[in-house]
Enzyme design. Structure first.
Site, PDB file in Angstrom:
ATOM      1  N   ASP A 149      -3.997   5.461   2.992  1.00  0.00           N
ATOM      2  CA  ASP A 149      -4.550   6.329   1.958  1.00  0.00           C
ATOM      3  C   ASP A 149      -5.913   5.804   1.505  1.00  0.00           C
ATOM      4  O   ASP A 149      -6.227   4.624   1.648  1.00  0.00           O
ATOM      5  CB  ASP A 149      -3.598   6.399   0.763  1.00  0.00           C
ATOM      6  CG  ASP A 149      -2.282   7.059   1.139  1.00  0.00           C
ATOM      7  OD1 ASP A 149      -2.265   7.807   2.133  1.00  0.00           O
ATOM      8  OD2 ASP A 149      -1.286   6.817   0.438  1.00  0.00           O
ATOM      9  N   ARG A 150      -6.688   6.699   0.936  1.00  0.00           N
ATOM     10  CA  ARG A 150      -8.029   6.322   0.469  1.00  0.00           C
ATOM     11  C   ARG A 150      -7.958   5.194  -0.552  1.00  0.00           C
ATOM     12  O   ARG A 150      -8.754   4.250  -0.518  1.00  0.00           O
ATOM     13  CB  ARG A 150      -8.714   7.555  -0.141  1.00  0.00           C
ATOM     14  CG  ARG A 150     -10.093   7.287  -0.712  1.00  0.00           C
ATOM     15  CD  ARG A 150     -10.584   8.463  -1.555  1.00  0.00           C
ATOM     16  NE  ARG A 150     -11.896   8.203  -2.112  1.00  0.00           N
ATOM     17  CZ  ARG A 150     -13.025   8.735  -1.658  1.00  0.00           C
ATOM     18  NH1 ARG A 150     -12.997   9.540  -0.617  1.00  0.00           N
ATOM     19  NH2 ARG A 150     -14.180   8.452  -2.220  1.00  0.00           N
TER      20      ARG A 150
END
Length: 478
Positions: free
Chosen positions: A233-234
């Protein structure tokens, strides 16, 4: 001058006189009074109750020692006898060895005396049944070690680590920064320690994505840049695997998708694939009811805002909404502190937002900084802090920031914490042993690479904001 007469036997005072006479032999205890305050100029001295002594540190429990011929994956030769210090150093590969040895020298490392499971109730009731062990004690199957979390404390950087700019073509500073993130490089793969807040896939408004920057800065002379084998995930951080060739990318992508898809007719390669594993560390709000287990909760995607956004939720039991199988093994690593606890997650399937959804909806303990799946829990956590308990005495206490430690942006004590999810450990097959420079596949390994290990094991240090939270929660301060 006071003259005292000798009393004869039987001649004793009565009533109030008797009480006065006995008080001379056993005077009453002094009455409790308020602390005395003495003021002398600008100095104020307060005489009150004695300050409590030092409180015990939080204990971290390592996984049970595995049974088998190769308990330490990733080593060239499997050791015949594994000692306690070797097991701790293997689990904390990124910690200096002298730090691990110092904990053994100070007799701060424990093991369980019996095979019972240690629960929160047994810790509060002082029924931990621990014993101190030495560094040269042999490890046995199922043996579990407990030690202070200070063994994993690292040097904290004051500045938040992030890429300097957001340009499509990275400059010299960005290239040097990306190459500092590489922790392993061979002819087949690249392994990076991804920082938080860096996206994985780039598009028109996103320039500083990991795939674009890696293709421009991490080619190392190859015609094509490395490709992402899996995604993070970012906002998350940790180990990121990239394939440098088309063959290595394809086979590792099969492994991350399905174990059966990656297997071949080679027994050596299949055994290495079966040892594949990922471990994540996460700080969650609350504590799961069971200290360890396996989450089997299918998930599905739903579209929001006319298809512009999507969200992952637990699937309906009927399975009519396109559910995907999702399995996650978890383990609680310590007690609850400041309403939070550290847990270890092992994804057995690779689904988007699987760990975040399982923590928030299946366990009911969302990850700190996960506002997408735990917004309402974050509001209650900040408004109503829960009292915590010391692990040995069971007394409640209130956590405060240790003196001299700055609260960096993103830690658990900041107003807006960052996501506390980190890919800590990874064990993968050594694919460079089976691939030649021309891309030819060798089923049992290339003849020139017999001495190379079949497995590779990597450990990534936590980002700065998670180190701050780790160090804060490892101290018991009133």
């Amino acid at each position: 001058m006071l003259l005292c007469r000798r009393r004869r036997v039987g001649q004793w005072p009565a009533g109030a006189a008797l009480r006065r006479w006995l008080s001379r032999l056993a005077p009453p205890a002094p009455a409790e009074a308020d602390p005395v305050v003495r003021v002398d100029g600008n100095n104020v001295a307060r005489l009150g109750k004695r300050k409590p002594g030092p409180r015990p540190r939080q204990l971290l429990s390592l996984p049970p020692f595995p049974a088998g011929d190769d308990p330490l994956p990733g080593r060239k030769v499997a050791p015949r006898r594994v000692t306690a210090v070797s097991w701790v150093k293997h689990y904390f590969a990124d910690v200096p060895q002298e730090v691990v040895q110092a904990h053994f020298n100070k007799r701060l490392v424990y093991s369980e005396c019996s095979a019972h499971e240690v629960s929160v109730e047994s810790i509060k009731g002082q029924k931990h049944h621990f014993k101190k062990i030495k560094h040269n004690e042999a490890m046995g199957p199922g043996m579990r070690i407990h030690l202070p979390v200070s063994v994993a404390e690292g040097k904290i950087k004051k500045r938040y680590e992030t890429i300097p700019t957001a340009t499509l073509h990275p400059n010299k500073d960005e290239i040097e920064y990306l190459r500092r993130l590489v922790i392993h490089r061979d002819s087949a793969i690249l392994v990076l320690n991804k920082p938080p807040k860096v996206p994985m896939k780039g598009h028109l408004p996103v320039h500083n994505s990991m795939d674009v920057l890696a293709a421009a800065a991490l080619s190392y002379g190859n015609e094509e840049g490395p490709k992402l084998v899996h995604r993070l995930d970012r906002e998350s951080s940790g180990l990121l695997l990239m394939g440098r060739t088309k063959e290595s990318f394809t086979r590792l992508h099969w492994l991350f998708t399905s174990l059966n898809l990656a297997k071949t007719t080679s027994q050596v390669w299949n055994a290495a694939c079966e040892a594949y594993m990922q471990r994540y560390w996460a700080l969650v709000i609350g504590t799961p009811k069971e200290r360890e287990g396996i989450i089997s909760a299918p998930i599905s995607k739903v579209l929001l805002d006319d298809g512009k956004a999507e969200r992952v939720i637990l699937a309906h039991p009927s399975g009519i909404d396109g559910a995907q199988e999702a399995l996650t093994a978890y383990r609680v690593m310590g007690p609850t502190i400041n309403g939070c606890s550290w847990i270890e997650l092992r994804p057995l399937t690779g689904r988007k937002h699987q760990l975040r959804v399982h923590c928030a909806e299946a366990l009911g303990t969302p990850i700190v900084g996960d506002y997408k799946y735990g917004w309402f829990v974050h509001q209650r956590w900040k408004q109503n802090p829960q009292p915590d308990f010391e692990p040995f005495t069971g007394e409640p206490y209130k956590l405060r920031r240790p003196e001299g430690m700055e609260i960096q942006k993103g830690s658990a004590l900041s107003k807006v914490p960052l996501l506390h999810l980190h890919c800590r450990e990874m064990v993968i097959p050594n694919i460079a042993k089976f691939l030649s420079s021309t891309g030819e596949w060798h089923e049992n390994g290339a003849p020139w690479s017999k001495e190379k290990p079949n497995l590779l094991r990597f450990i990534a240090p936590m980002p700065a904001h998670m180190k701050i939270s780790w160090n804060i929660m490892s101290s018991y301060l009133v």
